[in-house]
Design an enzyme around this catalytic site. Sequence first.
Site, short mmCIF file in Angstrom:
data_model
loop_
_atom_site.label_atom_id
_atom_site.label_comp_id
_atom_site.label_asym_id
_atom_site.label_seq_id
_atom_site.Cartn_x
_atom_site.Cartn_y
_atom_site.Cartn_z
N THR B 15 0.82 -1.22 0.00
CA THR B 15 0.00 0.00 0.00
C THR B 15 0.85 1.27 0.00
O THR B 15 0.32 2.37 -0.13
CB THR B 15 -0.96 0.05 1.22
N GLY B 16 2.15 1.13 0.12
CA GLY B 16 3.03 2.31 0.08
C GLY B 16 3.12 2.86 -1.34
O GLY B 16 2.68 2.23 -2.30
N GLN B 18 5.80 3.39 -3.32
CA GLN B 18 6.62 2.55 -4.20
C GLN B 18 5.98 1.19 -4.42
O GLN B 18 5.96 0.66 -5.52
CB GLN B 18 8.03 2.37 -3.61
N LYS B 41 -3.73 -3.11 7.31
CA LYS B 41 -4.51 -2.69 6.13
C LYS B 41 -5.17 -3.88 5.43
O LYS B 41 -5.48 -3.82 4.24
CB LYS B 41 -3.62 -1.91 5.18
N THR B 95 15.05 -3.17 -0.11
CA THR B 95 15.35 -2.02 0.76
C THR B 95 16.84 -1.72 0.87
O THR B 95 17.66 -2.62 1.06
CB THR B 95 14.78 -2.30 2.17
N GLU B 96 17.15 -0.41 0.78
CA GLU B 96 18.51 0.07 0.98
C GLU B 96 18.66 0.53 2.43
O GLU B 96 17.66 0.91 3.05
CB GLU B 96 18.75 1.26 0.02
N GLU B 210 31.59 -4.24 -9.31
CA GLU B 210 31.96 -2.94 -8.74
C GLU B 210 33.19 -3.12 -7.88
O GLU B 210 33.46 -4.23 -7.39
CB GLU B 210 30.85 -2.42 -7.82
N HIS B 247 27.25 3.08 -3.04
CA HIS B 247 26.94 1.76 -2.52
C HIS B 247 27.80 1.48 -1.30
O HIS B 247 29.00 1.74 -1.31
CB HIS B 247 27.21 0.68 -3.57
#
Lengths: 390, 297
Positions: B15-16, B18, B41, B95-96, B210, B247
């Site tokens: 429901t957010g 994003q 919810k 999630t970051e 990386e 990062h």
Amino acid sequence: MNLLEHQGKRLLKDVGVATPEGGVAASPAEASDLAATLGGRVVVKSQVPAGKRGKAGAILFADSPPECEDVARRLLGTTVGGHRVDLVIVERAVPISHELYAAVLDDATSKGPLVLFSTAGGMDIEEVNATTPERILRLPVDIRRPLPPDAARQLLADADLPPAAVPMLVDVLVALYELYRSVDATLVEVNPLALTETSSCVALDCKVSLDPGALGRHEDLIRDLGGDQSLTETELEGAARELGLQFIELDGDVGVLANGAGLTMTTLDAVNHYGGRPADFLEIGGDAYTKATPALRLLLGRSGIRSLLVNFCGAFARTDVMTAGVVSALEELRPDIPVFFSIHGTGEDEAIRMVRERLGLEPYDLMDDAVRAAVAAAGRTASSDREVVR
Amino acid sequence: MLVTGSEPVVVQGITGRQGSFWTERMLECGTSIVAGVSPGKAGRTVAGVPVYDSVTDAASEHPLGVSVLFVPPLAAKAAALDAIGAGVPKIVLLTEHVPYHDVMEVLAEARERGTQVLGPNTAGLVVPGEASVGIMPGFATSIFRPGNVGVVSRSGSLGTLVALQIAAAGLGQSAFIGIGGDPILGTTTTDAVRILDADSRTDAVVLVGEIGGTMEEEAAAYIAGMDKPVVAFIAGRSAPPGRRMGHAGAIVTGGRGSGDSKVRALTEAGARVVDMPSQVATALAAHTSRIGPPPEP
């Protein structure tokens, strides 16, 4: 976030790990007073977030209060590893019989905490790891439980230690692990961990790094330690951090604005690849596009920028939304340097139209071409500047 | 991990802003989203998907194959443990900035329960023409089209650019696996390369690495024994040591994790390492004749 030695030692004391008697001083007089209180030989250590302080001459000894005052005067105000020395630790010198190494850290391989122990303390541990890795004992720990003393005892059984020291060291390892867990540390390292001639165990130096993502649940601790400023950032970087932007100042002349860490890094690589020098790392993915104006103001306020390269590739954020933010910022700030765009991914048609219609610029089809143009323009502006100066 | 269009997906945090936005995008890609979760919810719907208070509740109504998490960093641990506890076999943790200790707790629990975890701080997973789980533009056919090149990337934005280059060259992707930009990940570079090596639709692998950590060096050991060609690009080779480039994992420290050591390890393992993302497609074509055009959409 790396703590200073004196901050780390305070945390060690809180979990019952002994540190040398002493305190911090911000002036030669304070240092002298501490030396007088402690009596005898003292060590004076510059408080900067840099390693290899001994080799840099940032750790000195003194045998009397006047000598301590003199030594502190020599250290305070100097620069060590790029950091000004505002504070020194003054501690009673400890008679050492063994120098050990102990640490707890996040381990990517076992995907959990790892306890490290070595009798090769006092040395550059990375060097020990590279040349004689067998001298470092390793114990992976299940993060859902405390460090079991028995496991610590077993680890130490493989080290060549005086038997009387083992129970003491078990306690130290358990305490280091407790500290690591309680403050969300990424690293708690004591080197050297000294066995003294009087059969005690003292943390002579330490390094504690906290997880920036977990600072939110340690607000009291951070306030206690005196704030969460990264001690390594520049003034502009500090201002960017306040805005919630990822900004790193570099020494080149091509301003870089891109979205996503990977793409931003790659854009810097590309500027280098085509013979230019990037001026910054400025990542504007996620919701950061809403801060495009302050972000660009910061970047353009940095001296020596000769061209600006905007490189977007839409994954999480839509390129039209990010571009709208940047176009508005450019309309407001009207920089007098050339700007080059490369835009790909979600919403690119709309984004490209916006750049054309509102800025009168033509985005490049290929990132490489945009980079080449920005590098060339930085060079051109540089040479025309020289002509003006002449 | 990979995903098919028939695997039932639950969206945590649906429901957010994003969560709801990307639920619609994922549905566009063919993903079978059968349930959403937002504590407190239950009873709502988002894009026609029923919402539950917990994954445990959702699991009592639907079989669940994959959970994808759109939850804030400090709530991620509880949400992931909810999914693991409910027996969901695969978790995509987008999630970051999830605290590392929380990540390690989740991974310890996941290992014990046999749950696969992708992430954290990943952009997710795309199997073009089948399904997309996460925040990659899997719906953009100029970027993702069915083909036989498997892509592994720590970064979403750079991974997108590379996928775009592959598509622009007339090739397509068998899968895109975003492993995430954090130092500790549920699915490592080696894990992802191994998955693509075993995937029958993948004929060549593109590894987008990386600076920071040693995952690419570890993957090189596996790649040395692979028959499928590997093309690699390492981002951040010009980054100054000691600076964290966005990062959390991208930092060169104490001689570890430099771009040069990754390039060397991968080159020695037989991978073709290119200097720029724009060279990936050419390198793929030059490396093997087995890379054919993608099937007609």
